[in-house]
Design a protein around this motif. Structure first.
Motif, PDB file in Angstrom:
ATOM      1  N   ILE A 182       9.795   3.061 -30.407  1.00  0.00           N
ATOM      2  CA  ILE A 182       8.998   3.396 -29.225  1.00  0.00           C
ATOM      3  C   ILE A 182       8.626   4.877 -29.242  1.00  0.00           C
ATOM      4  O   ILE A 182       9.477   5.738 -29.481  1.00  0.00           O
ATOM      5  CB  ILE A 182       9.760   3.082 -27.919  1.00  0.00           C
ATOM      6  CG1 ILE A 182      10.292   1.633 -27.945  1.00  0.00           C
ATOM      7  CG2 ILE A 182       8.876   3.309 -26.701  1.00  0.00           C
ATOM      8  CD1 ILE A 182      11.184   1.305 -26.774  1.00  0.00           C
TER       9      ILE A 182
ATOM     10  N   VAL B 128       8.433   8.815 -18.460  1.00  0.00           N
ATOM     11  CA  VAL B 128       7.447   8.216 -19.361  1.00  0.00           C
ATOM     12  C   VAL B 128       6.127   8.035 -18.611  1.00  0.00           C
ATOM     13  O   VAL B 128       6.106   7.478 -17.512  1.00  0.00           O
ATOM     14  CB  VAL B 128       7.934   6.850 -19.899  1.00  0.00           C
ATOM     15  CG1 VAL B 128       6.849   6.187 -20.730  1.00  0.00           C
ATOM     16  CG2 VAL B 128       9.203   7.038 -20.719  1.00  0.00           C
TER      17      VAL B 128
ATOM     18  N   THR C 209       4.052  13.778 -30.238  1.00  0.00           N
ATOM     19  CA  THR C 209       4.337  13.195 -28.932  1.00  0.00           C
ATOM     20  C   THR C 209       5.663  13.751 -28.416  1.00  0.00           C
ATOM     21  O   THR C 209       6.340  14.524 -29.101  1.00  0.00           O
ATOM     22  CB  THR C 209       4.367  11.657 -29.035  1.00  0.00           C
ATOM     23  OG1 THR C 209       4.377  11.098 -27.723  1.00  0.00           O
ATOM     24  CG2 THR C 209       5.586  11.170 -29.813  1.00  0.00           C
TER      25      THR C 209
ATOM     26  N   TRP D  77      -3.718   5.503 -27.430  1.00  0.00           N
ATOM     27  CA  TRP D  77      -3.132   5.380 -28.760  1.00  0.00           C
ATOM     28  C   TRP D  77      -4.181   4.841 -29.736  1.00  0.00           C
ATOM     29  O   TRP D  77      -4.880   3.872 -29.441  1.00  0.00           O
ATOM     30  CB  TRP D  77      -1.916   4.455 -28.728  1.00  0.00           C
ATOM     31  CG  TRP D  77      -0.881   4.875 -27.737  1.00  0.00           C
ATOM     32  CD1 TRP D  77      -0.710   4.383 -26.474  1.00  0.00           C
ATOM     33  CD2 TRP D  77       0.099   5.903 -27.903  1.00  0.00           C
ATOM     34  NE1 TRP D  77       0.308   5.024 -25.839  1.00  0.00           N
ATOM     35  CE2 TRP D  77       0.841   5.969 -26.692  1.00  0.00           C
ATOM     36  CE3 TRP D  77       0.424   6.768 -28.938  1.00  0.00           C
ATOM     37  CZ2 TRP D  77       1.883   6.854 -26.513  1.00  0.00           C
ATOM     38  CZ3 TRP D  77       1.481   7.646 -28.764  1.00  0.00           C
ATOM     39  CH2 TRP D  77       2.201   7.698 -27.563  1.00  0.00           C
TER      40      TRP D  77
ATOM     41  N   ILE E 298       4.850   0.714 -28.291  1.00  0.00           N
ATOM     42  CA  ILE E 298       6.051  -0.041 -28.625  1.00  0.00           C
ATOM     43  C   ILE E 298       5.750  -0.976 -29.796  1.00  0.00           C
ATOM     44  O   ILE E 298       4.825  -1.788 -29.732  1.00  0.00           O
ATOM     45  CB  ILE E 298       6.549  -0.860 -27.416  1.00  0.00           C
ATOM     46  CG1 ILE E 298       6.721   0.058 -26.197  1.00  0.00           C
ATOM     47  CG2 ILE E 298       7.846  -1.574 -27.737  1.00  0.00           C
ATOM     48  CD1 ILE E 298       7.013  -0.683 -24.910  1.00  0.00           C
TER      49      ILE E 298
ATOM     50  N   HIS F  67       7.065   7.832 -26.763  1.00  0.00           N
ATOM     51  CA  HIS F  67       6.841   8.155 -25.349  1.00  0.00           C
ATOM     52  C   HIS F  67       5.951   9.386 -25.231  1.00  0.00           C
ATOM     53  O   HIS F  67       6.209  10.407 -25.877  1.00  0.00           O
ATOM     54  CB  HIS F  67       8.172   8.452 -24.651  1.00  0.00           C
ATOM     55  CG  HIS F  67       8.994   7.234 -24.394  1.00  0.00           C
ATOM     56  ND1 HIS F  67      10.352   7.296 -24.132  1.00  0.00           N
ATOM     57  CD2 HIS F  67       8.673   5.918 -24.355  1.00  0.00           C
ATOM     58  CE1 HIS F  67      10.817   6.075 -23.951  1.00  0.00           C
ATOM     59  NE2 HIS F  67       9.819   5.223 -24.081  1.00  0.00           N
ATOM     60  N   GLU F  68       4.919   9.287 -24.416  1.00  0.00           N
ATOM     61  CA  GLU F  68       4.140  10.452 -24.007  1.00  0.00           C
ATOM     62  C   GLU F  68       4.515  10.722 -22.558  1.00  0.00           C
ATOM     63  O   GLU F  68       4.291   9.877 -21.668  1.00  0.00           O
ATOM     64  CB  GLU F  68       2.644  10.176 -24.146  1.00  0.00           C
ATOM     65  CG  GLU F  68       1.760  11.375 -23.905  1.00  0.00           C
ATOM     66  CD  GLU F  68       1.793  12.376 -25.059  1.00  0.00           C
ATOM     67  OE1 GLU F  68       1.322  13.507 -24.862  1.00  0.00           O
ATOM     68  OE2 GLU F  68       2.293  12.022 -26.160  1.00  0.00           O
ATOM     69  N   CYS F  69       5.107  11.887 -22.303  1.00  0.00           N
ATOM     70  CA  CYS F  69       5.670  12.161 -20.980  1.00  0.00           C
ATOM     71  C   CYS F  69       4.751  12.987 -20.085  1.00  0.00           C
ATOM     72  O   CYS F  69       4.783  12.855 -18.863  1.00  0.00           O
ATOM     73  CB  CYS F  69       7.009  12.891 -21.133  1.00  0.00           C
ATOM     74  SG  CYS F  69       8.249  11.958 -22.077  1.00  0.00           S
TER      75      CYS F  69
ATOM     76  N   LEU G  36      10.511   3.640 -15.492  1.00  0.00           N
ATOM     77  CA  LEU G  36       9.833   4.494 -16.480  1.00  0.00           C
ATOM     78  C   LEU G  36       9.661   5.909 -15.935  1.00  0.00           C
ATOM     79  O   LEU G  36       9.740   6.888 -16.694  1.00  0.00           O
ATOM     80  CB  LEU G  36       8.480   3.889 -16.850  1.00  0.00           C
ATOM     81  CG  LEU G  36       8.539   2.563 -17.630  1.00  0.00           C
ATOM     82  CD1 LEU G  36       7.128   2.007 -17.851  1.00  0.00           C
ATOM     83  CD2 LEU G  36       9.241   2.754 -18.971  1.00  0.00           C
TER      84      LEU G  36
ATOM     85  N   CYS H 112      13.593  14.105 -29.221  1.00  0.00           N
ATOM     86  CA  CYS H 112      12.924  14.408 -27.952  1.00  0.00           C
ATOM     87  C   CYS H 112      12.579  15.885 -27.881  1.00  0.00           C
ATOM     88  O   CYS H 112      13.361  16.748 -28.315  1.00  0.00           O
ATOM     89  CB  CYS H 112      13.837  14.015 -26.778  1.00  0.00           C
ATOM     90  SG  CYS H 112      13.084  14.267 -25.154  1.00  0.00           S
TER      91      CYS H 112
ATOM     92  N   ASN I 248       3.288   4.865 -23.393  1.00  0.00           N
ATOM     93  CA  ASN I 248       4.177   4.545 -24.513  1.00  0.00           C
ATOM     94  C   ASN I 248       3.512   3.576 -25.477  1.00  0.00           C
ATOM     95  O   ASN I 248       2.558   2.871 -25.150  1.00  0.00           O
ATOM     96  CB  ASN I 248       5.531   4.016 -24.040  1.00  0.00           C
ATOM     97  CG  ASN I 248       5.411   2.772 -23.174  1.00  0.00           C
ATOM     98  OD1 ASN I 248       4.376   2.130 -23.134  1.00  0.00           O
ATOM     99  ND2 ASN I 248       6.473   2.443 -22.462  1.00  0.00           N
TER     100      ASN I 248
END
Length: 676
Positions: free
Chosen positions: A338, A319, A244, A348, A324, A340-342, A314, A265, A322
């Motif tokens: 958390i 983002v 991710t 998921w 969480i 994040h898929e940007c 977000l 990141c 996500n």
């Protein structure tokens, strides 16, 4: 007509009437009742009897007794039906095909319909290669062609396309059949559906990978008391596993604001490190939602029902989706892990959720451990300035911390061992349960073969030649032995699983009367890989001298922990000695038990390693004292072991050692904890 069986008279009358009306001959089988009440089958062939002018004078024909032939046909039909039933009851689909370019199918059992979804007479079976998964066809063809060229049996696992569109895994085993010139003419084989086994293997591999990842994090928790490096390793590991764009740890403050304290990141996306949450944009009640241990999956922020300001926040963080998971410390919400898929929305999976949940649990333990370590450090500073009472408090705190670390270590190992043992036990039980039926089927087939050979002791020459080519007598003798060896192998695996379960009894909090040898053997089994030779390192031999001990009342899981610590330390010492090329004698471990009195047992663990110098031996049971390099140990194993033996079991743990000759640990335990 009165001698004709009543059930056949109507049929005979119709045949005669049809012959008279049409002038054609007829042939019919029917039964005759003889005077002694016996029944005989006859075949009658008749036609009209005419004079030279064509006038019908009557019927003329022959009646032949065919009773023996009918009985033989009935017996043959019964035999064929019985053989068909046996073949259909064999696990898998039995087939025979020609060894030509197209593998022309001659026969296959009805079980093929269950494997492929197509009836046994479906035309697609004449081109079974079409059902093989395209990625497997070339490999399967090479394997079978090579086996035929060598005139040897073959075995191949591959995927087939089921009629319902799903993919099934099959195991094909076959045997080339040659003619008198040695040319392969036929292929006999069996197709077995192994889809469940493959699914179990895949699930087990996924479980092992996930447990391995969790175990690595757990190892870092045990070996490091610094929180931030551990959190950094966690987010890096999660991002690489989930593939991710960003993974962060968000920590709450007492006023329920918070900030991102750790991040990993992908370079193309902006960093959120130090980002402070805008609590007025978040949905109400989320803190309570996370405090209850609930997970939140957001596949797409634009379809999650968020307020506009929350979506804009977000978007600012780039983002799009996500996942969480809460981090709980002593059942209190500490923060969030958390993902994040940007770049795009993302669904998921359950496996991803479970992975993050498990790692969040480990992080919670690490935070608790770091807090304990920080408290211990602060208390240690104050203890140097205070009285002996404060020093005693610090020692107790250190012991509590060491007990927490060691308990978590053994608990993680116990959970992993118990989980793997459970996953192995299911397919092994399936195999073990079917071997008995396979043996029964084989016994029935062998009985049928023996009866056939007794009934027809002089088979045709062609059949006799096949019997000699396949060495039928050897097969009849060896096949039951083969099944028995499979049964013994399955039993061996079940015993290993039982040993794994014995060792994993970490959560047993009650005193129980147990066989100490079971605990020792299960621990040895866990460490078996460390005894084996690898590379230039020779085999470490193990000798056991077990006395006839009674059942001993103890905490079984705790004693297994002691055995694990002592044996691991002995193996570490031997490995270091061997790595330094200073071991003059073959490395060896000895484990012995003895009944000292009717109320007390003795366990000794001896190695012929480097030994322990006197100045170190006097401190080996102190908490956090270790002679190992940094990162190799925390110095709490022997301290916890000493506490388990002396305080929880009212026994003794002592050590004797001579430098260069080896070390022996002595454990004495009362047979009953109530014995004064």
């Amino acid at each position: 007509m009165q001698n004709v069986h009543p059930h056949d008279r109507k049929q005979l009358k119709q045949a005669v009437s049809q012959a008279v009306n049409t002038g054609q001959e007829y042939q019919i089988h029917y039964r005759l009742l003889l005077g002694d009440s016996t029944i005989r089958w006859v075949e009658e062939r008749s036609g009209l009897w005419r004079d030279p002018d064509g006038l019908v004078l009557g019927l003329m024909g022959t009646v032949v007794d065919i009773t023996d032939r009918r009985l033989a046909e009935a017996a043959l039909k019964e035999s064929e039906e019985r053989n068909r039933t046996l073949i259909n009851n064999i696990p898998g689909a039995v087939y025979r095909c020609q060894a030509d370019q197209n593998w022309t199918l001659l026969f296959q059992s009805e079980a093929i319909a269950e494997i492929t979804g197509y009836p046994v007479d479906h035309p697609i079976h004449q081109e079974d290669w079409r059902l093989i998964h395209a990625a497997d066809r070339d490999r399967v063809d090479r394997e079978i062609t090579a086996a035929i060229a060598r005139r040897q049996p073959f075995e191949s696992e591959y995927r087939v396309l089921h009629a319902d569109g799903q993919i099934r895994w099959v195991l094909e085993t076959g045997q080339p059949i040659t003619d008198s010139t040695g040319t392969v003419q036929l292929i006999d084989g069996v197709l077995t559906d192994i889809t469940r086994r493959k699914e179990s293997e895949t699930q087990l591999q996924a479980l092992v990978r996930r447990q391995g990842l969790i175990n690595r994090i757990s190892t870092q928790i045990r070996d490091s008391l610094e929180l931030m490096p551990l959190l950094q390793t966690t987010v890096e590991t999660v991002r690489s596993q989930l593939i991710t764009d960003r993974v962060v740890v968000y920590r709450f403050k007492p006023d329920w604001t918070g900030e991102v304290i750790v991040e990993d990141c992908e370079p193309n996306w902006r960093s959120t490190l130090g980002e402070i949450g805008m609590d007025n944009c978040f949905p109400q009640g989320l803190a309570d939602h996370y405090a209850q241990g609930n997970v939140r999956k957001i596949p797409d922020i634009y379809h999650a029902g968020f307020d506009t300001c929350h979506v804009q926040y977000l978007e600012k963080l780039q983002v799009r989706a996500n996942l969480i998971v809460p981090i709980l410390l002593k059942n209190q919400l500490w923060g969030l892990l958390i993902a994040h898929e940007c770049r795009a929305p993302r669904q998921w999976t359950i496996e991803e959720v479970e992975l993050l949940r498990a790692l969040a649990d480990q992080v919670g333990l690490a935070i608790g451990q770091a807090d304990l370590y920080q408290q211990a450090t602060e208390n240690a500073v104050r203890a140097r300035q205070q009285s002996a009472d404060l020093k005693a408090t610090l020692a107790e705190l250190q012991r509590t911390q060491s007990q927490l670390v060691q308990t978590e270590k053994m608990s993680s190992l116990g959970q992993l061992v118990a989980g793997v043992a459970h996953e192995i036990n299911n397919p092994v039980s399936f195999i073990d349960g079917n071997i008995l039926h396979a043996a029964e089927y084989a016994e029935d087939l062998l009985k049928l073969m023996a009866h056939y050979r007794q009934t027809y002791p002089a088979p045709p020459a062609s059949l006799q030649k096949v019997i000699e080519e396949i060495d039928l007598d050897f097969l009849v003798e060896d096949f039951p032995k083969l099944l028995e060896s499979m049964r013994i192998g399955a039993e061996r695996i079940k015993k290993i699983v039982a040993s794994l379960r014995t060792f994993s009894r970490m959560d047993e909090a009650e005193l129980k009367a147990v066989n100490l040898h079971d605990g020792l053997d299960s621990t040895i089994m866990i460490l078996q890989h460390r005894l084996k030779a690898h590379g230039d390192r020779p085999l470490i031999s193990l000798e056991r001298y077990y006395d006839d001990l009674p059942l001993v009342e103890c905490y079984a899981g705790k004693l297994n922990q002691v055995f694990m610590n002592l044996l691991s330390n002995a193996l570490d010492a031997l490995d270091e000695q061997l790595a330094a090329d200073q071991q003059s004698e073959p490395p060896k471990l000895e484990i012995a038990t003895a009944l000292l009195t009717s109320h007390e047992v003795l366990i000794t663990i001896t190695d012929n390693g480097p030994g322990i110098p006197t100045e170190q031996r006097q401190r080996i049971f102190e908490p956090f004292y270790t002679t190992k390099p940094i990162g190799k140990g925390t110095g709490i194993g022997l301290s916890i072991s000493y506490q388990i033996v002396t305080e929880q079991h009212r026994g003794t743990l002592s050590c004797e050692s001579k430098t260069g000759q080896g070390t022996t640990f002595y454990i004495t335990i009362p047979v009953q904890q109530g014995t004064p």
